[in-house]
Motif scaffolding. Structure first.
Motif, PDB file in Angstrom:
ATOM      1  N   ILE A 307       0.827  -1.205   0.000  1.00 37.37           N
ATOM      2  CA  ILE A 307       0.000   0.000   0.000  1.00 37.37           C
ATOM      3  C   ILE A 307       0.867   1.265   0.000  1.00 37.37           C
ATOM      4  O   ILE A 307       1.767   1.411   0.837  1.00 37.37           O
ATOM      5  N   HIS A 308       0.562   2.162  -0.938  1.00 37.64           N
ATOM      6  CA  HIS A 308       1.294   3.417  -1.108  1.00 37.64           C
ATOM      7  C   HIS A 308       0.329   4.596  -1.191  1.00 37.64           C
ATOM      8  O   HIS A 308      -0.879   4.443  -1.239  1.00 37.64           O
ATOM      9  N   SER A 309       0.905   5.772  -1.255  1.00 35.19           N
ATOM     10  CA  SER A 309       0.159   7.011  -1.485  1.00 35.19           C
ATOM     11  C   SER A 309       1.088   7.953  -2.263  1.00 35.19           C
ATOM     12  O   SER A 309       2.285   8.040  -1.945  1.00 35.19           O
ATOM     13  N   TYR A 310       0.578   8.585  -3.293  1.00 33.92           N
ATOM     14  CA  TYR A 310      -0.817   8.733  -3.638  1.00 33.92           C
ATOM     15  C   TYR A 310      -0.958   8.647  -5.145  1.00 33.92           C
ATOM     16  O   TYR A 310       0.041   8.615  -5.868  1.00 33.92           O
ATOM     17  N   GLY A 311      -2.195   8.644  -5.669  1.00 29.68           N
ATOM     18  CA  GLY A 311      -2.376   8.646  -7.110  1.00 29.68           C
ATOM     19  C   GLY A 311      -3.584   7.902  -7.642  1.00 29.68           C
ATOM     20  O   GLY A 311      -3.906   8.005  -8.816  1.00 29.68           O
ATOM     21  N   ASN A 312      -4.274   7.079  -6.817  1.00 33.65           N
ATOM     22  CA  ASN A 312      -5.442   6.317  -7.271  1.00 33.65           C
ATOM     23  C   ASN A 312      -5.071   5.332  -8.378  1.00 33.65           C
ATOM     24  O   ASN A 312      -5.578   5.395  -9.498  1.00 33.65           O
ATOM     25  N   TYR A 313      -4.186   4.412  -8.049  1.00 32.34           N
ATOM     26  CA  TYR A 313      -3.774   3.374  -8.995  1.00 32.34           C
ATOM     27  C   TYR A 313      -3.845   1.995  -8.335  1.00 32.34           C
ATOM     28  O   TYR A 313      -3.580   1.859  -7.139  1.00 32.34           O
ATOM     29  N   VAL A 314      -4.171   0.981  -9.131  1.00 32.19           N
ATOM     30  CA  VAL A 314      -3.935  -0.416  -8.778  1.00 32.19           C
ATOM     31  C   VAL A 314      -2.998  -0.949  -9.854  1.00 32.19           C
ATOM     32  O   VAL A 314      -3.382  -1.072 -11.020  1.00 32.19           O
ATOM     33  N   LEU A 315      -1.770  -1.261  -9.459  1.00 32.11           N
ATOM     34  CA  LEU A 315      -0.726  -1.614 -10.420  1.00 32.11           C
ATOM     35  C   LEU A 315      -0.228  -3.031 -10.174  1.00 32.11           C
ATOM     36  O   LEU A 315      -0.241  -3.517  -9.045  1.00 32.11           O
ATOM     37  N   PHE A 316       0.220  -3.672 -11.246  1.00 28.00           N
ATOM     38  CA  PHE A 316       0.786  -5.007 -11.122  1.00 28.00           C
ATOM     39  C   PHE A 316       1.979  -5.152 -12.059  1.00 28.00           C
ATOM     40  O   PHE A 316       2.236  -4.306 -12.912  1.00 28.00           O
ATOM     41  N   GLY A 317       2.709  -6.240 -11.917  1.00 25.25           N
ATOM     42  CA  GLY A 317       3.970  -6.445 -12.621  1.00 25.25           C
ATOM     43  C   GLY A 317       3.814  -6.803 -14.095  1.00 25.25           C
ATOM     44  O   GLY A 317       2.717  -7.087 -14.572  1.00 25.25           O
ATOM     45  N   PHE A 318       4.927  -6.688 -14.727  1.00 22.58           N
ATOM     46  CA  PHE A 318       6.238  -6.389 -14.142  1.00 22.58           C
ATOM     47  C   PHE A 318       6.714  -5.010 -14.580  1.00 22.58           C
ATOM     48  O   PHE A 318       6.227  -4.476 -15.576  1.00 22.58           O
ATOM     49  N   GLY A 319       7.686  -4.485 -13.830  1.00 21.57           N
ATOM     50  CA  GLY A 319       8.169  -3.137 -14.113  1.00 21.57           C
ATOM     51  C   GLY A 319       8.982  -3.002 -15.369  1.00 21.57           C
ATOM     52  O   GLY A 319       9.340  -1.894 -15.762  1.00 21.57           O
ATOM     53  N   ASP A 320       9.281  -4.128 -16.040  1.00 21.47           N
ATOM     54  CA  ASP A 320      10.036  -4.080 -17.303  1.00 21.47           C
ATOM     55  C   ASP A 320       9.120  -4.225 -18.519  1.00 21.47           C
ATOM     56  O   ASP A 320       9.574  -4.510 -19.616  1.00 21.47           O
ATOM     57  N   HIS A 321       7.824  -4.056 -18.324  1.00 20.85           N
ATOM     58  CA  HIS A 321       6.787  -4.148 -19.361  1.00 20.85           C
ATOM     59  C   HIS A 321       6.352  -5.577 -19.661  1.00 20.85           C
ATOM     60  O   HIS A 321       5.378  -5.779 -20.393  1.00 20.85           O
ATOM     61  N   SER A 322       7.031  -6.579 -19.135  1.00 17.89           N
ATOM     62  CA  SER A 322       6.558  -7.947 -19.333  1.00 17.89           C
ATOM     63  C   SER A 322       5.383  -8.211 -18.397  1.00 17.89           C
ATOM     64  O   SER A 322       5.164  -7.480 -17.425  1.00 17.89           O
ATOM     65  N   LEU A 323       4.623  -9.263 -18.671  1.00 25.59           N
ATOM     66  CA  LEU A 323       3.424  -9.570 -17.900  1.00 25.59           C
ATOM     67  C   LEU A 323       3.524 -10.961 -17.296  1.00 25.59           C
ATOM     68  O   LEU A 323       4.131 -11.860 -17.883  1.00 25.59           O
ATOM     69  N   PRO A 324       2.907 -11.165 -16.132  1.00 20.00           N
ATOM     70  CA  PRO A 324       2.851 -12.517 -15.567  1.00 20.00           C
ATOM     71  C   PRO A 324       1.964 -13.403 -16.429  1.00 20.00           C
ATOM     72  O   PRO A 324       1.118 -12.923 -17.194  1.00 20.00           O
ATOM     73  N   SER A 325       2.148 -14.700 -16.294  1.00 18.44           N
ATOM     74  CA  SER A 325       1.391 -15.636 -17.131  1.00 18.44           C
ATOM     75  C   SER A 325      -0.111 -15.551 -16.882  1.00 18.44           C
ATOM     76  O   SER A 325      -0.912 -15.869 -17.756  1.00 18.44           O
ATOM     77  N   ASN A 326      -0.495 -15.126 -15.680  1.00 16.48           N
ATOM     78  CA  ASN A 326      -1.917 -15.004 -15.347  1.00 16.48           C
ATOM     79  C   ASN A 326      -2.375 -13.549 -15.387  1.00 16.48           C
ATOM     80  O   ASN A 326      -3.238 -13.131 -14.600  1.00 16.48           O
ATOM     81  N   ALA A 327      -1.807 -12.773 -16.299  1.00 18.44           N
ATOM     82  CA  ALA A 327      -2.064 -11.329 -16.345  1.00 18.44           C
ATOM     83  C   ALA A 327      -3.549 -11.005 -16.465  1.00 18.44           C
ATOM     84  O   ALA A 327      -4.026 -10.017 -15.880  1.00 18.44           O
TER      85      ALA A 327
END
Length: 427
Positions: A307-327
């Protein structure tokens, strides 16, 4: 005209004085991002100028917010002007802004006869005492666990909440933590309120969340930094460790200190910078405790919420633009969470934006969110709470609202993730 306003800011702020003098010549500038090229420009400037980005903007949807110092202000403005990017002054005098926050908080507290711990911004000793009281009063439901000492020796603790003392492996675990970035005060009340709703004030509609799900809640990941924001420097973000190679630069960005593409993008090599990732992954004891919790319960942790602040976001991985297999599933749960929160949002709050962190914002490395996903937690998120127009200085009057609406989202995400856990367990 915009340039003139910013120049005037630099003159006006010189007269500030008070407890927040270190910010007397600082300003906050809003930047209107038009497209991905503007986002890339800001990311480059963040690295080159060691900018302090308060809100990560999204082109066409949300402006970026950047705190500038006399050393960075003109270089930033020149780059924005040269690229035709619009900007405006949000806070002329950061020191004054913080003094007003402090005064308002004092007045608010003096006018309230009583308040719950999750309605305020409590100190770390108060948070510890609250968790201890929960464990003592509800021994068949809540267990207080000592993770270990922080760098400065504060004892980091978390609560395990379970009707079966974590023995029923058919139940998924929901792991949430807060305050990994010390200045994000509004995050810890959400964690404390979640404890309250699960233990002290369970409502009929939430009975399944206690019987069918086990919980790990760590309200303050970074107690050293959090205490420092109360006593010395309100906008401190990092841990408080001493760099062995440069003792004048204190702390590490704990949310860049995880072993997930460590020290590759979205970080600074300058040990004094706010996005400095540290010398090695898990150089900070605080991040090591999160790693250890994940490792101990990896086969059962279904959802991890950082949990962070602020910005109204729900974010998920990955930070290198790749996606998890269950994206697709990760996006489904995240979108449901954001939508549930939005049903209660205040008019001045933005709608929650949901998506891959690198695609929605820009590339990062070493984040808790990415590490959780990488080691095998099916649903790993960064949740950015609202700041309204108050940035990091959200008045306490808004805390109840944020707690209530965020809990609604947490409840929805827990139920959906549990459905997927059933499928995971049967495979």
């Amino acid at each position: 005209m915009e340039r003139l306003l910013v120049v005037l800011v630099a003159v006006v702020t010189l007269v500030a004085s008070g407890r927040h003098d270190e910010y007397a010549s600082n300003s906050v500038i809003g930047i209107k991002l038009r497209d991905r090229s503007d986002l890339k420009l800001l990311s480059t400037l963040e690295s080159d100028l060691d900018l302090d980005i308060w809100q990560d903007g999204m082109p066409g949807a949300r402006d970026a917010m950047v705190m500038t110092t006399p050393a960075t202000q003109y270089a930033l403005i020149d780059a924005l002007d040269n690229n035709g990017v619009e900007y405006y002054v949000v806070v002329q005098n950061v020191a004054k802004h913080l003094e007003e926050e402090e005064d308002h908080l004092f007045q608010w507290r003096s006018q309230r006869n009583s308040r719950m711990i999750f309605q305020d911004y409590p100190r770390y000793a108060e948070i510890e005492a609250y968790m201890e009281s929960i464990a003592n009063q509800y021994p068949n439901l809540a267990t207080l666990v000592t993770a270990g000492p922080s760098y400065e020796g504060r004892i980091i603790k978390y609560l395990k909440i379970s009707t079966t003392n974590f023995t029923d492996t058919s139940k998924p675990i929901y792991f949430m933590d807060a305050m990994i970035h010390a200045r994000e005060w509004v995050t810890t009340p959400v964690a404390l309120y979640s404890i309250y709703r699960l233990v002290e004030n369970l409502r009929t509609e939430d009975a399944d969340l206690r019987t069918d799900v086990d919980w790990i809640i760590l309200p303050v990941v970074n107690p050293d930094g959090y205490e420092y924001t109360h006593t010395n420097e309100r906008l401190w973000r990092k841990t408080r460790s001493i760099n062995p190679l440069n003792a004048t630069c204190i702390g590490v960005d704990a949310n860049r200190n995880f072993d997930a593409s460590f020290n590759t993008v979205g970080v600074s090599s300058n040990p004094c910078a706010i996005t400095y990732p540290g010398i090695t992954p898990f150089s900070e004891p605080e991040t090591g405790y999160i790693r250890d919790i994940m490792a101990e319960y990896l086969n059962r942790i279904q959802i991890y919420m950082n949990i962070h602040s602020y910005g109204n976001y729900v974010l998920f991985g990955f930070g290198d633009h790749s996606l998890p297999s269950n994206a697709v599933h990760v996006h489904h749960v995240g979108a449901a969470m954001g939508a549930a929160i939005d049903t209660m949002k205040l008019p001045q709050a933005g709608y929650y934006l949901v998506g891959n962190s690198a695609s929605v914002l820009y590339s990062t490395s070493g984040s808790a969110q990415d590490y959780g996903q990488l080691v095998g937690i099916p649903f790993s998120y960064t949740l950015e709470l609202p700041g309204y127009s108050y940035l990091f200085s959200v008045p306490p009057e808004y805390v109840d609202q944020i707690n209530e609406e965020t809990w609604r989202g947490i409840a929805v995400s827990a139920r959906l993730a549990k459905l997927y856990y059933g499928a995971r367990s049967s495979n």
